[in-house]
Design a protein around this motif. Sequence first.
Motif, mmCIF file in Angstrom:
data_model
loop_
_atom_site.group_PDB
_atom_site.id
_atom_site.type_symbol
_atom_site.label_atom_id
_atom_site.label_comp_id
_atom_site.label_asym_id
_atom_site.label_seq_id
_atom_site.Cartn_x
_atom_site.Cartn_y
_atom_site.Cartn_z
ATOM 1 N N GLU A 111 0.208 -9.997 -0.168
ATOM 2 C CA GLU A 111 0.098 -11.184 0.719
ATOM 3 C C GLU A 111 -1.539 -11.569 0.326
ATOM 4 N N ILE A 112 -2.472 -10.662 0.483
ATOM 5 C CA ILE A 112 -3.570 -11.091 0.217
ATOM 6 C C ILE A 112 -4.249 -11.192 -1.247
ATOM 7 N N GLY A 113 -3.180 -10.504 -2.147
ATOM 8 C CA GLY A 113 -3.673 -10.753 -3.498
ATOM 9 C C GLY A 113 -4.831 -10.276 -4.215
ATOM 10 N N HIS A 114 -5.821 -9.379 -3.477
ATOM 11 C CA HIS A 114 -6.808 -9.081 -4.011
ATOM 12 C C HIS A 114 -6.835 -7.830 -4.842
ATOM 13 N N PRO A 115 -7.144 -8.052 -6.438
ATOM 14 C CA PRO A 115 -6.934 -6.883 -7.148
ATOM 15 C C PRO A 115 -7.206 -5.545 -6.731
ATOM 16 N N PHE A 116 -8.477 -5.506 -6.246
ATOM 17 C CA PHE A 116 -9.096 -4.046 -5.765
ATOM 18 C C PHE A 116 -7.826 -3.590 -4.910
ATOM 19 N N MET A 117 -7.536 -4.290 -3.892
ATOM 20 C CA MET A 117 -6.689 -3.942 -2.994
ATOM 21 C C MET A 117 -5.288 -3.517 -3.624
ATOM 22 N N LEU A 118 -4.983 -4.255 -4.388
ATOM 23 C CA LEU A 118 -3.765 -4.130 -5.289
ATOM 24 C C LEU A 118 -3.707 -2.891 -5.987
ATOM 25 N N ALA A 119 -4.862 -2.440 -6.484
ATOM 26 C CA ALA A 119 -4.847 -1.280 -7.214
ATOM 27 C C ALA A 119 -4.789 0.016 -6.244
ATOM 28 N N PHE A 120 -5.655 -0.323 -5.268
ATOM 29 C CA PHE A 120 -5.796 0.678 -4.060
ATOM 30 C C PHE A 120 -4.461 1.200 -3.689
ATOM 31 N N VAL A 121 -3.504 0.220 -3.262
ATOM 32 C CA VAL A 121 -2.311 0.554 -2.630
ATOM 33 C C VAL A 121 -1.234 0.988 -3.272
ATOM 34 N N SER A 122 -1.364 0.608 -4.646
ATOM 35 C CA SER A 122 -0.291 0.980 -5.651
ATOM 36 C C SER A 122 -0.562 2.571 -6.034
ATOM 37 N N ILE A 123 -1.699 2.878 -6.000
ATOM 38 C CA ILE A 123 -2.336 4.415 -6.594
ATOM 39 C C ILE A 123 -2.320 5.200 -5.501
ATOM 40 N N LEU A 124 -2.968 4.713 -4.390
ATOM 41 C CA LEU A 124 -3.302 5.910 -3.258
ATOM 42 C C LEU A 124 -2.288 5.636 -2.081
ATOM 43 N N GLY A 125 -1.825 4.465 -2.246
ATOM 44 C CA GLY A 125 -0.536 4.309 -1.254
ATOM 45 C C GLY A 125 0.752 4.617 -1.164
ATOM 46 N N VAL A 126 0.956 5.804 -2.170
ATOM 47 C CA VAL A 126 2.297 6.318 -2.666
ATOM 48 C C VAL A 126 2.670 7.456 -1.609
ATOM 49 N N GLY A 127 2.204 7.305 -0.591
ATOM 50 C CA GLY A 127 2.477 8.563 0.434
ATOM 51 C C GLY A 127 3.987 8.885 0.486
ATOM 52 N N ASP A 128 4.588 7.612 0.780
ATOM 53 C CA ASP A 128 6.099 7.621 0.988
ATOM 54 C C ASP A 128 6.623 8.382 -0.125
ATOM 55 N N HIS A 129 6.470 7.973 -1.284
ATOM 56 C CA HIS A 129 7.215 8.736 -2.661
ATOM 57 C C HIS A 129 6.606 9.976 -2.809
ATOM 58 N N TRP A 130 5.620 10.190 -2.384
ATOM 59 C CA TRP A 130 4.993 11.528 -3.048
ATOM 60 C C TRP A 130 5.340 12.469 -1.986
ATOM 61 N N TYR A 131 5.511 12.511 -0.526
ATOM 62 C CA TYR A 131 6.087 13.447 0.092
ATOM 63 C C TYR A 131 7.428 13.517 0.095
ATOM 64 N N GLU A 132 8.177 12.529 -0.266
ATOM 65 C CA GLU A 132 9.503 12.794 -0.416
ATOM 66 C C GLU A 132 9.855 13.263 -1.758
ATOM 67 N N GLY A 133 8.902 13.232 -2.741
ATOM 68 C CA GLY A 133 9.221 13.781 -4.184
ATOM 69 C C GLY A 133 10.143 12.929 -4.896
#
Length: 476
Positions: free
Chosen positions: A251-273
Motif C-alpha cells: 500500500e505504501i509502495g516505498h521500494p526500500f520497505m518493499l525489499a525489506f518486507v520481501s526479504i526479512l519478512g519471510v518468517g511465516d514461510h521460513w519457520y513453516e519450511g
Amino acid sequence: LKEERRELHARAASWLAQEAPIGESSHPAVLGYHYARAGYISEAVEAWLQAGKSALQRSATKEAVAHLREGISLVSRLPDSRRRDEAEIALQANLAMAYTANAGWSDPHVYGPYSRALELCASCGTIREKATVLWGSALAKLVSCELTSGLEHAQDFVRRAEEWHDDEAALMAYTAALIANFFLGRLNQARELAGLISARYNPRQHGKLVQVYQHDPLIVSLVYSGHIEWLLGRPSRAIECCNAARQLANEIGHPFMLAFVSILGVGDHWYEGDLAANLASVERGLKVAKDYGYPMYQVIGPLWATSALAARGPTPGVLDELCGLLGKLPADNRCIQMPLYRIMLAAEFGRIGQMDRARAFAASAESQMKQTGELWAAPEIYRIHGTLLCREPGRDDRAAMRLFRRSLASARELSAVGWELRTAISITRLLMSGSEGGPGYTEARDLLMSTRAKFAPAETSSDLREADQLLQSLAA
C-alpha cells in the motif's frame, strides 16, 4: 570574468526561484548549483538539502549522497550560528540515511554523519531532526552488533520522545527499542513495544514517515512480530503479522520497505519450511533491490533463502556461492544475524554429507553468538549443532545431548516455546534411537507432551504436526 559569472548565476537562480520557492522547486539541485556559484551560500545549502531529500524520496540514493555532500561542503562558509548548526544536522542526518539505503547500516560512511549530527543535536535541532539522528544512531549500533550499546541508545531515544510528547518520535523510538530487545532475546519486551507501535500508528498521519526515515515503523514492527509471535508459541498470529506487513508495504509502495518486507519478512514461510514461498518472496525483494540500487539486500537476500536455493540446486555450488556472500558482509563480528546465516549453511552442508564443513560453520555460529550477545536464535544454533553430532562420521550422541540440553535451557530462558518444541522433537528422536521401551522412551514422551501443552489447542504448525505424529508413535 568572475563577477560577471556570479551575476549570471544570480540571475539564473532568481529566475528559477520565481517559478517556486526552494522547498517546492522541481529542480532544487539546479538552484543549488546557481546559488553556490552566485555566492548565495545560505540559499545554496537549503537547495542542496532539498535536492537530497527529494532524491531520497525517489529512492535515488546515489544522487542523494552527491547532493547532500555538496550542501555539507558549503556549510563551513556560513557564519557561526544556530541556523548553520541546524542546517548541518539536517544535511548529515539525511546523508547517513542515504548511505544506509545504498549500502546498509554497516557501511563505514554511516558513522561519521550520524556522530557529527548527534554532537550538534546536544544544543539545537528540531524534534524531527533529533529523532532522525537518534533513530539512525541506535540502528547503526544494532546492525553492527553493538547490541548492549544499541539498546541503551534506543532506551534513551524512548525517554526523550516521551518527554517531547511527539507521536512520530515515539513511534521511531519504540521501533528501535523493539529491534534491540528482539536481537538480545528479550522477546516479551519486544512484543510489548510492538503493541505500543500498533496502538499509536495512524496510517494517514504516519504513512509518510518512510519518506523521512526510510523505514515505516508499523511495517518493521510487523516483520519482527512475525518472528516474535512464532517464537512465543503463536504461529497463527505470526502468519497474520507477516501478511499484514506485506500488505502495508504494498500500500505504501516505498521500494526500500518493499525489499525489506520481501526479504526479512519471510518468517511465516521460513519457520513453516515453505521453500517455494520463501524463495518467491526473496526473489521479489532482490528484483526491487536491483532496480533501486540496494546492494545490501542483494547480499543478504539469498542468505534468507539458503534452504530453498540449496533444494533447487546444484547444492554444492549454491552453498559455495552463499559462502562467498558471507565474505561481502562486515567481518570481526560486526554484522547482525551472522550466526543465523552460518547455522543455516551448517544445516545444508550437513544434509549433503559435508560434515566437517557443517560442524565448522555450526561452531563458528555458536562462537559469534556468544561474542556479540545476539541471543534470539541461540536455541536453534545449539539444536542444529547437536543434530550434526548425531550424524556419521564421528557421531557423538553424548555431545549432541549436551547441546540439546543447552538448547532447551536457552529456549526456556527466552520463553521461546517455538524453539523449545523443535529441541524437544530432536531430543525425542535421539532418545528413540536407543533401546525400545527403555527409560528414554518415557523421558521423550514426557518432555514432548509437556512442551506441546504450552501451545493453545487451536494452534497448528509444521512443528506441532511433527510433534503430534511423534507422540502417536510413542503411544503405539
